[in-house]
Design a protein around this motif. Sequence first.
Motif, PDB file in Angstrom:
ATOM      1  N   ILE A   1       0.842  -1.205   0.000  1.00 45.46           N
ATOM      2  CA  ILE A   1       0.000   0.000   0.000  1.00 45.46           C
ATOM      3  C   ILE A   1       0.873   1.250   0.000  1.00 45.46           C
ATOM      4  CG2 ILE A   1      -1.716   1.288   1.337  1.00 45.46           C
ATOM      5  CD1 ILE A   1      -2.809  -1.378   2.310  1.00 45.46           C
ATOM      6  N   ILE A   2       2.070   1.161   0.592  1.00 47.03           N
ATOM      7  CA  ILE A   2       3.001   2.294   0.581  1.00 47.03           C
ATOM      8  C   ILE A   2       3.345   2.661  -0.862  1.00 47.03           C
ATOM      9  CG2 ILE A   2       5.323   3.069   1.241  1.00 47.03           C
ATOM     10  CD1 ILE A   2       5.112   1.274   3.691  1.00 47.03           C
ATOM     11  N   GLY A   3       3.463   1.672  -1.719  1.00 46.29           N
ATOM     12  CA  GLY A   3       3.736   1.939  -3.126  1.00 46.29           C
ATOM     13  C   GLY A   3       2.616   2.701  -3.787  1.00 46.29           C
ATOM     14  N   ILE A   4       1.371   2.366  -3.440  1.00 42.12           N
ATOM     15  CA  ILE A   4       0.221   3.094  -3.995  1.00 42.12           C
ATOM     16  C   ILE A   4       0.234   4.538  -3.514  1.00 42.12           C
ATOM     17  CG2 ILE A   4      -2.292   3.254  -3.987  1.00 42.12           C
ATOM     18  CD1 ILE A   4      -2.464   0.274  -3.916  1.00 42.12           C
ATOM     19  N   ILE A   5       0.496   4.725  -2.210  1.00 41.91           N
ATOM     20  CA  ILE A   5       0.548   6.089  -1.655  1.00 41.91           C
ATOM     21  C   ILE A   5       1.664   6.879  -2.330  1.00 41.91           C
ATOM     22  CG2 ILE A   5       0.926   7.449   0.434  1.00 41.91           C
ATOM     23  CD1 ILE A   5      -0.233   5.111   2.032  1.00 41.91           C
ATOM     24  N   ASP A   6       2.784   6.223  -2.595  1.00 40.00           N
ATOM     25  CA  ASP A   6       3.910   6.895  -3.249  1.00 40.00           C
ATOM     26  C   ASP A   6       3.545   7.337  -4.662  1.00 40.00           C
ATOM     27  OD1 ASP A   6       6.546   7.839  -3.531  1.00 40.00           O
ATOM     28  OD2 ASP A   6       7.168   5.962  -4.473  1.00 40.00           O
ATOM     29  N   LEU A   7       2.641   6.584  -5.298  1.00 44.56           N
ATOM     30  CA  LEU A   7       2.197   6.970  -6.639  1.00 44.56           C
ATOM     31  C   LEU A   7       1.167   8.095  -6.594  1.00 44.56           C
ATOM     32  CD1 LEU A   7       1.812   3.532  -8.491  1.00 44.56           C
ATOM     33  CD2 LEU A   7       3.424   5.350  -9.023  1.00 44.56           C
ATOM     34  N   VAL A   8       0.267   8.026  -5.612  1.00 43.11           N
ATOM     35  CA  VAL A   8      -0.820   9.009  -5.524  1.00 43.11           C
ATOM     36  C   VAL A   8      -0.326  10.330  -4.939  1.00 43.11           C
ATOM     37  CG1 VAL A   8      -3.059   9.516  -4.473  1.00 43.11           C
ATOM     38  CG2 VAL A   8      -2.558   7.203  -5.304  1.00 43.11           C
ATOM     39  N   ALA A   9       0.399  10.246  -3.834  1.00 34.16           N
ATOM     40  CA  ALA A   9       0.875  11.453  -3.148  1.00 34.16           C
ATOM     41  C   ALA A   9       2.367  11.651  -3.428  1.00 34.16           C
ATOM     42  CB  ALA A   9       0.631  11.329  -1.644  1.00 34.16           C
ATOM     43  N   PRO A  10       2.807  12.890  -3.413  1.00 37.07           N
ATOM     44  CA  PRO A  10       4.240  13.176  -3.672  1.00 37.07           C
ATOM     45  C   PRO A  10       5.107  12.880  -2.457  1.00 37.07           C
ATOM     46  CG  PRO A  10       3.076  15.223  -3.247  1.00 37.07           C
ATOM     47  CD  PRO A  10       2.034  14.131  -3.235  1.00 37.07           C
ATOM     48  N   LEU A  11       5.159  11.621  -2.049  1.00 43.15           N
ATOM     49  CA  LEU A  11       5.923  11.255  -0.856  1.00 43.15           C
ATOM     50  C   LEU A  11       7.404  11.596  -1.002  1.00 43.15           C
ATOM     51  CD1 LEU A  11       4.559   7.793   0.397  1.00 43.15           C
ATOM     52  CD2 LEU A  11       4.181  10.066   1.352  1.00 43.15           C
ATOM     53  N   ARG A  12       7.952  11.307  -2.168  1.00 44.65           N
ATOM     54  CA  ARG A  12       9.389  11.533  -2.345  1.00 44.65           C
ATOM     55  C   ARG A  12       9.722  13.021  -2.324  1.00 44.65           C
ATOM     56  NH1 ARG A  12      11.485   6.511  -6.073  1.00 44.65           N
ATOM     57  NH2 ARG A  12       9.764   5.122  -5.596  1.00 44.65           N
ATOM     58  N   GLU A  13       8.823  13.826  -2.878  1.00 40.60           N
ATOM     59  CA  GLU A  13       9.045  15.268  -2.830  1.00 40.60           C
ATOM     60  C   GLU A  13       8.957  15.772  -1.401  1.00 40.60           C
ATOM     61  OE1 GLU A  13       7.220  13.665  -4.890  1.00 40.60           O
ATOM     62  OE2 GLU A  13       8.044  14.119  -6.882  1.00 40.60           O
ATOM     63  N   MET A  14       8.046  15.177  -0.614  1.00 44.54           N
ATOM     64  CA  MET A  14       7.910  15.570   0.793  1.00 44.54           C
ATOM     65  C   MET A  14       9.164  15.203   1.578  1.00 44.54           C
ATOM     66  SD  MET A  14       3.953  14.352   1.316  1.00 44.54           S
ATOM     67  CE  MET A  14       3.976  14.569   3.074  1.00 44.54           C
ATOM     68  N   VAL A  15       9.728  14.045   1.276  1.00 41.11           N
ATOM     69  CA  VAL A  15      10.967  13.632   1.942  1.00 41.11           C
ATOM     70  C   VAL A  15      12.104  14.578   1.608  1.00 41.11           C
ATOM     71  CG1 VAL A  15      12.724  11.842   2.057  1.00 41.11           C
ATOM     72  CG2 VAL A  15      10.312  11.199   2.075  1.00 41.11           C
ATOM     73  N   THR A  16      12.185  14.977   0.349  1.00 39.85           N
ATOM     74  CA  THR A  16      13.247  15.886  -0.082  1.00 39.85           C
ATOM     75  C   THR A  16      13.106  17.248   0.581  1.00 39.85           C
ATOM     76  OG1 THR A  16      13.318  14.759  -2.223  1.00 39.85           O
ATOM     77  CG2 THR A  16      14.353  16.925  -2.084  1.00 39.85           C
TER      78      THR A  16
END
Length: 305
Positions: free
Chosen positions: A286-301
């Motif tokens: 499900i983390i993969g789905i969230i990573d696709l839907v929400a900008p998780l990587r941009e938030m981490v950066t």
Amino acid sequence: MKYRWTSAVWSVVYLLLLLSLSTPFLIITTLFVIIPAVLLFTTLNTRQFILSIVPVWLILGLISPLYIWIAAYLIVPALVMGRWYKKKSPASTVIVAGTITLLGEFLLLLLLGKTLFQFDLYNYVYDVLNEMRTMALSPMQEFGMGGFLGGSPEDIGNNSRAFIQVIPMALIVSSFLITVITHSIVRPILNSMGYAVPKLKPARDWRMPKSFIWYYLIAAVIQLFFLKSDNGLLVMITANLVPLLRICFIIQTIGFFFFLAHERNWNRTIPVILAVLAIMVPPLWIIGIIDLVAPLREMVTKSKR
């Protein structure tokens, strides 16, 4: 590469791997069987490659003509991957080309078996499952425990149909797995021999298309409402598409874990452990789905800044 002793060694390895396909080790050796042919085709010219392959095929032919058919069948994906290696193509191109070639051959084999030899896959699977049940039942009956082992003809038939439905997914996954293993072994060997072969993108850059989310939702809804439908084709499509997309989301999850570890400068073992957990613990995809839907990587950066 000049024709030297290393070519002869790989020819011997090629012979032994092909011979192993008639032994119980075939489950393992099948994953590595095209590696020698890929290396020989990539590093030798056409004449030298033929000189390396023909003696192997002659020996196989003397043992059993069936080996010749198997070798001819497996040489095709090796030639395809070797051709792309010679062209210095990206690793993803080589893997996709090898996977499609293997998958096409698997499907062609099923088609030829059906049309030329009247091979009935359902009856074959049914007979195998029934034989396995009989083998398991015999020793239990000797101790008067036969009643503990169920499995009526109807149950075996249902299991056979369920098994056949997921064959497309099994063929895709196995084709991809064989190709990835081949590339992961062939690439460092070629690099050590002076052949520069592009590598795959780092795991932290692995990302799936966002459209996969919609495909998954549509397939899940269809599977929910048509699970007991008489439309066998529709059931088969969803039965294969849903787990395949989940695998893609697991890959996306692994990519996110490696991205997070890279951004946070974590120890290299941490993302590896998390990747294993992503494979072993299904809900983590499900983390993969969230990573696709929400900008998780941009938030981490941004949080890093």
